[in-house]
Scaffold this motif. Structure first.
Motif, short mmCIF file in Angstrom:
data_model
loop_
_atom_site.label_atom_id
_atom_site.label_comp_id
_atom_site.label_asym_id
_atom_site.label_seq_id
_atom_site.Cartn_x
_atom_site.Cartn_y
_atom_site.Cartn_z
N ASP A 48 -27.88 22.50 23.91
CA ASP A 48 -28.68 22.22 22.61
C ASP A 48 -30.13 22.25 22.83
OD1 ASP A 48 -26.39 21.75 21.11
OD2 ASP A 48 -26.25 19.49 21.57
N ARG A 49 -30.87 21.62 23.87
CA ARG A 49 -32.15 21.61 23.80
C ARG A 49 -32.74 22.97 24.07
NH1 ARG A 49 -34.89 22.00 28.15
NH2 ARG A 49 -33.48 21.72 29.49
N LEU A 50 -32.17 23.78 24.98
CA LEU A 50 -32.60 25.36 24.99
C LEU A 50 -32.51 26.23 23.80
CD1 LEU A 50 -31.38 25.84 28.84
CD2 LEU A 50 -33.82 25.93 27.96
N LEU A 51 -31.31 26.13 23.24
CA LEU A 51 -31.12 26.58 22.10
C LEU A 51 -32.23 26.16 20.80
CD1 LEU A 51 -27.42 26.69 21.40
CD2 LEU A 51 -28.70 28.67 22.15
N ALA A 52 -32.68 24.86 20.84
CA ALA A 52 -33.63 24.56 19.83
C ALA A 52 -34.87 25.32 20.16
CB ALA A 52 -33.68 22.95 19.85
N ALA A 53 -35.26 25.20 21.69
CA ALA A 53 -36.70 25.87 21.93
C ALA A 53 -36.63 27.19 21.66
CB ALA A 53 -36.84 25.36 23.47
N ALA A 54 -35.63 27.81 21.57
CA ALA A 54 -35.56 29.31 21.35
C ALA A 54 -35.33 29.55 19.66
CB ALA A 54 -34.49 29.83 22.00
N GLY A 55 -35.26 28.37 18.89
CA GLY A 55 -35.20 28.61 17.55
C GLY A 55 -33.75 28.99 17.01
N SER A 56 -32.83 28.18 17.66
CA SER A 56 -31.39 28.81 17.26
C SER A 56 -30.53 27.25 17.54
CB SER A 56 -30.57 29.40 18.32
OG SER A 56 -29.36 30.02 17.81
N SER A 57 -29.32 27.36 17.45
CA SER A 57 -28.57 26.05 17.46
C SER A 57 -27.04 26.54 17.98
CB SER A 57 -28.62 25.39 16.12
OG SER A 57 -27.88 25.78 15.08
N ARG A 58 -26.18 25.47 18.06
CA ARG A 58 -24.62 25.80 18.54
C ARG A 58 -24.08 26.18 17.27
NH1 ARG A 58 -22.79 19.47 18.44
NH2 ARG A 58 -24.92 19.13 19.16
N GLU A 59 -24.54 26.24 16.07
CA GLU A 59 -23.97 26.73 14.87
C GLU A 59 -24.21 28.41 14.81
OE1 GLU A 59 -26.14 24.20 14.67
OE2 GLU A 59 -24.97 22.61 13.85
N ASN A 60 -25.10 28.52 15.80
CA ASN A 60 -25.17 30.22 15.85
C ASN A 60 -24.58 30.75 17.12
OD1 ASN A 60 -26.58 30.47 13.34
ND2 ASN A 60 -28.35 29.52 14.55
N LEU A 61 -23.71 30.25 17.90
CA LEU A 61 -23.28 30.75 19.05
C LEU A 61 -22.39 32.16 18.87
CD1 LEU A 61 -21.94 27.78 21.02
CD2 LEU A 61 -23.95 28.81 21.37
N LEU A 62 -22.63 33.07 19.71
CA LEU A 62 -21.96 34.22 19.77
C LEU A 62 -20.94 34.38 20.84
CD1 LEU A 62 -24.99 36.63 18.81
CD2 LEU A 62 -23.48 35.71 17.23
N SER A 63 -21.31 33.98 21.85
CA SER A 63 -20.45 34.33 23.06
C SER A 63 -20.71 32.99 23.96
CB SER A 63 -20.76 35.29 23.86
OG SER A 63 -20.04 35.69 24.95
N ALA A 64 -19.54 32.70 24.73
CA ALA A 64 -19.83 31.52 25.82
C ALA A 64 -18.78 31.85 27.06
CB ALA A 64 -19.23 30.09 25.29
N GLN A 65 -19.39 31.78 28.22
CA GLN A 65 -18.55 31.69 29.33
C GLN A 65 -18.66 30.44 30.12
OE1 GLN A 65 -20.24 35.22 31.77
NE2 GLN A 65 -20.46 36.72 29.87
N ILE A 66 -17.47 30.09 30.47
CA ILE A 66 -17.50 28.77 31.05
C ILE A 66 -16.78 28.88 32.51
CG2 ILE A 66 -16.39 26.42 30.81
CD1 ILE A 66 -16.66 26.89 27.91
N TRP A 67 -17.40 28.33 33.56
CA TRP A 67 -16.82 28.27 34.75
C TRP A 67 -16.37 26.77 35.43
CZ3 TRP A 67 -21.11 31.00 33.48
CH2 TRP A 67 -21.08 32.26 33.42
#
Length: 117
Positions: A48-67
């Motif tokens: 959340d913090r990094l997306l906000a710093a980049a001008g985005s948010s979790r509402e704009n997710l395109l892809s996720a990779q989880i390990w």
């Protein structure tokens, strides 16, 4: 188009912005004594913090990779936290796999790509 690097060091950047895309590095928890649910919450807060710093948010997710260190033991707990965190109607394309992570105490690592708001 310029490339913006966020929280960068000689080895990597926590986030890279190019055009209208935000690429996050894999995020791991700082408190590695937490269980999988706690580590997932901490990782998602970092995202959340990094997306906000980049001008985005979790509402704009395109892809996720989880390990996950142990998919059998931790998938349900991680997935419950993920589902609570993710806004309705905003599910990205996603893959979740078991992997040997960089530190034995890390149970969860998540990397996302998002569009800028």
């Amino acid at each position: 188009m310029p490339v913006q690097r966020i929280e960068s060091n000689p080895r990597m950047s926590a986030a890279v912005v190019h055009a209208d895309l935000v690429f996050l590095a894999g995020q791991v928890p700082d408190d590695r004594s937490l269980d999988a649910a706690g580590q997932s919450r901490e990782v998602l807060a970092k995202i959340d913090r990094l997306l906000a710093a980049a001008g985005s948010s979790r509402e704009n997710l395109l892809s996720a990779q989880i390990w996950l260190k142990d998919i059998d033991a931790d998938f349900a707990a991680m997935n419950e936290v993920w589902s609570d965190w993710l806004p309705a109607g905003c599910a990205p394309a996603r893959a979740t796999v078991q992997a040997r992570l960089a530190s034995p105490e890390v149970l969860v690592e998540i990397m996302v790509i998002a569009a800028r708001a």
